[in-house]
Design a protein around this motif. Structure first.
Motif, PDB file in Angstrom:
ATOM      1  N   THR A  21      -1.177  -6.316  15.240  1.00  0.00           N
ATOM      2  CA  THR A  21      -0.846  -7.769  15.718  1.00  0.00           C
ATOM      3  C   THR A  21      -0.931  -7.578  17.117  1.00  0.00           C
ATOM      4  OG1 THR A  21       1.504  -7.892  15.375  1.00  0.00           O
ATOM      5  CG2 THR A  21      -0.103  -8.527  13.326  1.00  0.00           C
ATOM      6  N   GLY A  22      -0.770  -8.889  17.847  1.00  0.00           N
ATOM      7  CA  GLY A  22      -0.513  -9.107  19.112  1.00  0.00           C
ATOM      8  C   GLY A  22      -1.390  -8.455  20.246  1.00  0.00           C
ATOM      9  N   LEU A  23      -2.583  -8.358  19.540  1.00  0.00           N
ATOM     10  CA  LEU A  23      -3.628  -7.769  20.890  1.00  0.00           C
ATOM     11  C   LEU A  23      -4.477  -8.914  21.436  1.00  0.00           C
ATOM     12  CD1 LEU A  23      -5.579  -5.303  18.151  1.00  0.00           C
ATOM     13  CD2 LEU A  23      -3.713  -4.802  19.792  1.00  0.00           C
ATOM     14  N   ASP A  24      -4.957  -8.571  22.641  1.00  0.00           N
ATOM     15  CA  ASP A  24      -5.548  -9.459  23.386  1.00  0.00           C
ATOM     16  C   ASP A  24      -7.152  -9.279  22.892  1.00  0.00           C
ATOM     17  OD1 ASP A  24      -6.992  -7.415  24.770  1.00  0.00           O
ATOM     18  OD2 ASP A  24      -5.652  -7.602  26.416  1.00  0.00           O
ATOM     19  N   LEU A  25      -8.069 -10.133  23.296  1.00  0.00           N
ATOM     20  CA  LEU A  25      -9.246 -10.276  22.713  1.00  0.00           C
ATOM     21  C   LEU A  25     -10.050  -9.110  23.032  1.00  0.00           C
ATOM     22  CD1 LEU A  25     -11.446 -11.857  21.235  1.00  0.00           C
ATOM     23  CD2 LEU A  25     -12.088 -12.918  23.284  1.00  0.00           C
ATOM     24  N   TYR A  26      -9.723  -8.429  24.055  1.00  0.00           N
ATOM     25  CA  TYR A  26     -10.580  -7.412  24.598  1.00  0.00           C
ATOM     26  C   TYR A  26     -10.287  -6.105  23.650  1.00  0.00           C
ATOM     27  CZ  TYR A  26     -12.332  -3.379  27.245  1.00  0.00           C
ATOM     28  OH  TYR A  26     -12.912  -1.979  27.435  1.00  0.00           O
ATOM     29  N   ALA A  27      -9.123  -5.997  23.429  1.00  0.00           N
ATOM     30  CA  ALA A  27      -8.623  -4.826  22.306  1.00  0.00           C
ATOM     31  C   ALA A  27      -8.914  -5.031  21.136  1.00  0.00           C
ATOM     32  CB  ALA A  27      -7.103  -4.782  22.511  1.00  0.00           C
ATOM     33  N   ALA A  28      -8.915  -6.056  20.632  1.00  0.00           N
ATOM     34  CA  ALA A  28      -9.211  -6.738  19.327  1.00  0.00           C
ATOM     35  C   ALA A  28     -11.024  -6.333  19.097  1.00  0.00           C
ATOM     36  CB  ALA A  28      -9.086  -8.077  18.921  1.00  0.00           C
ATOM     37  N   GLN A  29     -11.799  -6.719  20.103  1.00  0.00           N
ATOM     38  CA  GLN A  29     -13.171  -6.609  20.016  1.00  0.00           C
ATOM     39  C   GLN A  29     -13.433  -5.063  20.168  1.00  0.00           C
ATOM     40  OE1 GLN A  29     -14.461  -8.986  23.012  1.00  0.00           O
ATOM     41  NE2 GLN A  29     -14.926 -10.674  21.698  1.00  0.00           N
ATOM     42  N   ALA A  30     -12.667  -4.508  21.055  1.00  0.00           N
ATOM     43  CA  ALA A  30     -13.138  -3.143  21.003  1.00  0.00           C
ATOM     44  C   ALA A  30     -12.654  -2.165  19.916  1.00  0.00           C
ATOM     45  CB  ALA A  30     -12.249  -2.283  22.243  1.00  0.00           C
ATOM     46  N   HIS A  31     -11.641  -2.443  19.137  1.00  0.00           N
ATOM     47  CA  HIS A  31     -11.076  -1.831  17.915  1.00  0.00           C
ATOM     48  C   HIS A  31     -12.177  -1.954  16.919  1.00  0.00           C
ATOM     49  CE1 HIS A  31      -8.762  -0.615  14.259  1.00  0.00           C
ATOM     50  NE2 HIS A  31      -9.382  -1.541  13.641  1.00  0.00           N
ATOM     51  N   CYS A  32     -12.735  -3.423  16.696  1.00  0.00           N
ATOM     52  CA  CYS A  32     -13.786  -3.528  15.569  1.00  0.00           C
ATOM     53  C   CYS A  32     -15.038  -3.106  15.856  1.00  0.00           C
ATOM     54  CB  CYS A  32     -13.920  -5.164  15.230  1.00  0.00           C
ATOM     55  SG  CYS A  32     -12.203  -5.601  14.631  1.00  0.00           S
ATOM     56  N   SER A  33     -15.335  -2.505  17.048  1.00  0.00           N
ATOM     57  CA  SER A  33     -16.892  -2.210  17.519  1.00  0.00           C
ATOM     58  C   SER A  33     -16.889  -0.670  17.413  1.00  0.00           C
ATOM     59  CB  SER A  33     -16.854  -2.423  19.015  1.00  0.00           C
ATOM     60  OG  SER A  33     -16.981  -3.886  19.211  1.00  0.00           O
ATOM     61  N   ARG A  34     -15.686  -0.020  17.139  1.00  0.00           N
ATOM     62  CA  ARG A  34     -15.552   1.118  16.799  1.00  0.00           C
ATOM     63  C   ARG A  34     -16.364   1.939  15.437  1.00  0.00           C
ATOM     64  NH1 ARG A  34      -9.541   2.142  17.350  1.00  0.00           N
ATOM     65  NH2 ARG A  34     -10.033   3.104  15.254  1.00  0.00           N
ATOM     66  N   PRO A  35     -17.183   2.871  15.434  1.00  0.00           N
ATOM     67  CA  PRO A  35     -17.728   3.274  14.186  1.00  0.00           C
ATOM     68  C   PRO A  35     -16.723   3.641  12.978  1.00  0.00           C
ATOM     69  CG  PRO A  35     -18.282   4.878  15.797  1.00  0.00           C
ATOM     70  CD  PRO A  35     -17.564   3.795  16.425  1.00  0.00           C
ATOM     71  N   ASP A  36     -15.694   3.936  13.451  1.00  0.00           N
ATOM     72  CA  ASP A  36     -14.670   4.252  12.321  1.00  0.00           C
ATOM     73  C   ASP A  36     -14.000   3.041  11.533  1.00  0.00           C
ATOM     74  OD1 ASP A  36     -13.085   3.932  14.470  1.00  0.00           O
ATOM     75  OD2 ASP A  36     -11.619   5.456  13.920  1.00  0.00           O
ATOM     76  N   THR A  37     -14.269   1.767  11.879  1.00  0.00           N
ATOM     77  CA  THR A  37     -13.745   0.565  11.400  1.00  0.00           C
ATOM     78  C   THR A  37     -14.512   0.170  10.219  1.00  0.00           C
ATOM     79  OG1 THR A  37     -14.639  -0.604  13.245  1.00  0.00           O
ATOM     80  CG2 THR A  37     -12.589   0.424  13.685  1.00  0.00           C
ATOM     81  N   ARG A  38     -15.410   0.730   9.670  1.00  0.00           N
ATOM     82  CA  ARG A  38     -16.059   0.189   8.406  1.00  0.00           C
ATOM     83  C   ARG A  38     -16.423   1.621   7.500  1.00  0.00           C
ATOM     84  NH1 ARG A  38     -18.244   0.538  12.716  1.00  0.00           N
ATOM     85  NH2 ARG A  38     -18.831  -1.473  13.859  1.00  0.00           N
ATOM     86  N   GLY A  39     -16.370   1.287   6.415  1.00  0.00           N
ATOM     87  CA  GLY A  39     -16.864   2.411   5.466  1.00  0.00           C
ATOM     88  C   GLY A  39     -16.656   2.093   3.885  1.00  0.00           C
ATOM     89  N   THR A  40     -16.666   3.082   3.278  1.00  0.00           N
ATOM     90  CA  THR A  40     -16.753   2.929   1.753  1.00  0.00           C
ATOM     91  C   THR A  40     -15.787   3.831   1.109  1.00  0.00           C
ATOM     92  OG1 THR A  40     -19.087   2.445   1.722  1.00  0.00           O
ATOM     93  CG2 THR A  40     -18.268   3.042  -0.475  1.00  0.00           C
ATOM     94  N   LEU A  41     -14.847   3.151   0.480  1.00  0.00           N
ATOM     95  CA  LEU A  41     -13.888   4.003  -0.513  1.00  0.00           C
ATOM     96  C   LEU A  41     -14.340   4.946  -1.424  1.00  0.00           C
ATOM     97  CD1 LEU A  41     -11.270   1.027  -0.905  1.00  0.00           C
ATOM     98  CD2 LEU A  41     -11.247   2.800   1.064  1.00  0.00           C
ATOM     99  N   ARG A  42     -13.747   5.778  -2.016  1.00  0.00           N
ATOM    100  CA  ARG A  42     -14.325   6.843  -2.981  1.00  0.00           C
ATOM    101  C   ARG A  42     -14.446   6.070  -4.225  1.00  0.00           C
ATOM    102  NH1 ARG A  42      -9.411  10.754  -3.078  1.00  0.00           N
ATOM    103  NH2 ARG A  42      -8.744  10.215  -0.934  1.00  0.00           N
ATOM    104  N   SER A  43     -14.012   4.906  -4.599  1.00  0.00           N
ATOM    105  CA  SER A  43     -14.113   3.998  -5.618  1.00  0.00           C
ATOM    106  C   SER A  43     -15.318   3.307  -5.259  1.00  0.00           C
ATOM    107  CB  SER A  43     -12.930   2.954  -5.700  1.00  0.00           C
ATOM    108  OG  SER A  43     -13.029   2.244  -4.544  1.00  0.00           O
ATOM    109  N   GLY A  44     -16.148   3.291  -4.271  1.00  0.00           N
ATOM    110  CA  GLY A  44     -17.302   2.507  -4.017  1.00  0.00           C
ATOM    111  C   GLY A  44     -17.184   1.177  -3.273  1.00  0.00           C
ATOM    112  N   VAL A  45     -15.862   0.907  -3.314  1.00  0.00           N
ATOM    113  CA  VAL A  45     -15.699  -0.495  -2.403  1.00  0.00           C
ATOM    114  C   VAL A  45     -15.780  -0.206  -0.842  1.00  0.00           C
ATOM    115  CG1 VAL A  45     -13.599  -2.119  -1.845  1.00  0.00           C
ATOM    116  CG2 VAL A  45     -13.898  -1.121  -4.098  1.00  0.00           C
TER     117      VAL A  45
END
Length: 64
Positions: A21-45
């Motif tokens: 929480t408490g991030l500026d727009l640039y930091a929030a966008q930078a975080h969500c643009s990283r490849p490690d911010t999406r994936g699949t759990l072992r359960s397939g979710v």
């Protein structure tokens, strides 16, 4: 200045999880643009991180 929070969203029925929480727009966008911010759990979710503006508290709410 508007602040943002990072949420982890899942493709099943579970609620989103707040990661930061408490991030500026640039930091929030930078975080969500990283490849490690999406994936699949072992359960397939599948999951991904997104951001949204944080609710601004009124002075009356902060006194509570």
């Amino acid at each position: 200045m508007e602040r943002y929070k990072i949420l982890r969203f899942f493709d099943d029925a579970r609620p989103a999880k707040t990661l930061d929480t408490g991030l500026d727009l640039y930091a929030a966008q930078a975080h969500c643009s990283r490849p490690d911010t999406r994936g699949t759990l072992r359960s397939g979710v599948q999951w991904f991180d997104g951001y949204t503006a944080q609710r601004q508290h009124t002075p009356q709410e902060e006194q509570l």
